[in-house]
Design a protein around this motif. Structure first.
Motif, PDB file in Angstrom:
ATOM      1  N   MET A  11       0.810  -1.179   0.000  1.00 41.61           N
ATOM      2  CA  MET A  11       0.000   0.000   0.000  1.00 41.61           C
ATOM      3  C   MET A  11       0.866   1.260   0.000  1.00 41.61           C
ATOM      4  O   MET A  11       0.540   2.222  -0.679  1.00 41.61           O
ATOM      5  CB  MET A  11      -0.926  -0.071   1.217  1.00 41.61           C
ATOM      6  N   LYS A  12       1.917   1.206   0.829  1.00 38.01           N
ATOM      7  CA  LYS A  12       2.815   2.358   0.886  1.00 38.01           C
ATOM      8  C   LYS A  12       3.484   2.589  -0.465  1.00 38.01           C
ATOM      9  O   LYS A  12       3.655   3.724  -0.881  1.00 38.01           O
ATOM     10  CB  LYS A  12       3.865   2.170   1.977  1.00 38.01           C
ATOM     11  N   LYS A  13       3.829   1.502  -1.132  1.00 38.54           N
ATOM     12  CA  LYS A  13       4.484   1.635  -2.433  1.00 38.54           C
ATOM     13  C   LYS A  13       3.524   2.217  -3.455  1.00 38.54           C
ATOM     14  O   LYS A  13       3.904   3.042  -4.277  1.00 38.54           O
ATOM     15  CB  LYS A  13       4.996   0.269  -2.922  1.00 38.54           C
ATOM     16  N   LEU A  14       2.275   1.832  -3.414  1.00 43.33           N
ATOM     17  CA  LEU A  14       1.279   2.357  -4.341  1.00 43.33           C
ATOM     18  C   LEU A  14       1.073   3.855  -4.127  1.00 43.33           C
ATOM     19  O   LEU A  14       1.010   4.630  -5.082  1.00 43.33           O
ATOM     20  CB  LEU A  14      -0.045   1.588  -4.179  1.00 43.33           C
ATOM     21  N   ALA A  15       1.006   4.279  -2.872  1.00 45.32           N
ATOM     22  CA  ALA A  15       0.842   5.707  -2.549  1.00 45.32           C
ATOM     23  C   ALA A  15       2.078   6.491  -3.005  1.00 45.32           C
ATOM     24  O   ALA A  15       1.969   7.589  -3.566  1.00 45.32           O
ATOM     25  CB  ALA A  15       0.600   5.881  -1.055  1.00 45.32           C
TER      26      ALA A  15
ATOM     27  N   PHE B 271       4.204   5.708  -5.457  1.00 47.67           N
ATOM     28  CA  PHE B 271       4.236   5.796  -6.920  1.00 47.67           C
ATOM     29  C   PHE B 271       3.191   6.776  -7.457  1.00 47.67           C
ATOM     30  O   PHE B 271       3.433   7.496  -8.418  1.00 47.67           O
ATOM     31  CB  PHE B 271       4.047   4.413  -7.557  1.00 47.67           C
ATOM     32  N   SER B 272       2.039   6.844  -6.829  1.00 53.35           N
ATOM     33  CA  SER B 272       1.004   7.790  -7.294  1.00 53.35           C
ATOM     34  C   SER B 272       1.430   9.231  -7.030  1.00 53.35           C
ATOM     35  O   SER B 272       1.209  10.127  -7.853  1.00 53.35           O
ATOM     36  CB  SER B 272      -0.353   7.477  -6.661  1.00 53.35           C
ATOM     37  N   ILE B 273       2.043   9.476  -5.914  1.00 55.40           N
ATOM     38  CA  ILE B 273       2.551  10.831  -5.601  1.00 55.40           C
ATOM     39  C   ILE B 273       3.675  11.188  -6.557  1.00 55.40           C
ATOM     40  O   ILE B 273       3.726  12.295  -7.091  1.00 55.40           O
ATOM     41  CB  ILE B 273       3.015  10.917  -4.128  1.00 55.40           C
ATOM     42  N   LEU B 274       4.546  10.253  -6.811  1.00 53.78           N
ATOM     43  CA  LEU B 274       5.660  10.477  -7.733  1.00 53.78           C
ATOM     44  C   LEU B 274       5.143  10.757  -9.146  1.00 53.78           C
ATOM     45  O   LEU B 274       5.614  11.682  -9.817  1.00 53.78           O
ATOM     46  CB  LEU B 274       6.596   9.264  -7.726  1.00 53.78           C
TER      47      LEU B 274
END
Length: 149
Positions: free
Chosen positions: A1-5, A7-10
């Motif tokens: 979940m942290k990785k998805l957040a 990548f979306s911010i990036l």
């Protein structure tokens, strides 16, 4: 979940920067600069000697005026032609000249590096020519109250 957040911010950040970048590129590409050539006016050409060009080292005249704008005395000053404009020649002093202070005089010092606009055409190639011009004007006074650096 942290990785998805992350990548979306990036991805959002990169898309914002790329949009701004394209706008700046278009702005820079549309920028135009038109350089105007500076030529002396006909009135100034009539006053300025033909040999005057940018970079020339010559002698100008430093004329000390009284409070009622009458010439009191004068000295030659070594100077360089910095820029030729339409209505004046930009000059730069290559030496400092200080004349005796007179109560009725507003200015009595020109320092090395100071600039002025020459509008009268009182420029000479040699020191002797400048001194002779001052002698003809009855303004050249040799005295111990004048210093040149």
């Amino acid at each position: 979940m942290k990785k998805l957040a992350f990548f979306s911010i990036l991805l959002t950040t990169l898309s914002l920067f790329s949009c701004n970048s394209s706008n700046k590129s278009e702005e820079i590409a549309s920028y135009t600069y038109e350089e105007k050539s500076m030529e002396m006016s006909d009135e100034l050409k009539a006053l300025i000697p033909e040999w005057v060009e940018e970079g020339t080292v010559c002698y100008g005249l430093m004329i000390q005026l009284s409070s009622d704008n009458k010439p009191v005395r004068a000295r030659p000053i070594k100077a360089k032609v910095v820029q030729i404009n339409e209505n004046a020649i930009k000059m730069k002093a290559l030496e400092s000249v200080k004349m005796a202070e007179i109560k009725s005089c507003s200015k009595f010092l020109v320092t090395k590096g100071e600039t002025w606009d020459e509008k009268e055409g009182q420029l000479y190639l040699t020191l002797e020519e400048a001194i002779n011009a001052l002698k003809e004007m009855n303004l050249y006074i040799i005295g111990d109250k004048v210093t040149v650096d």
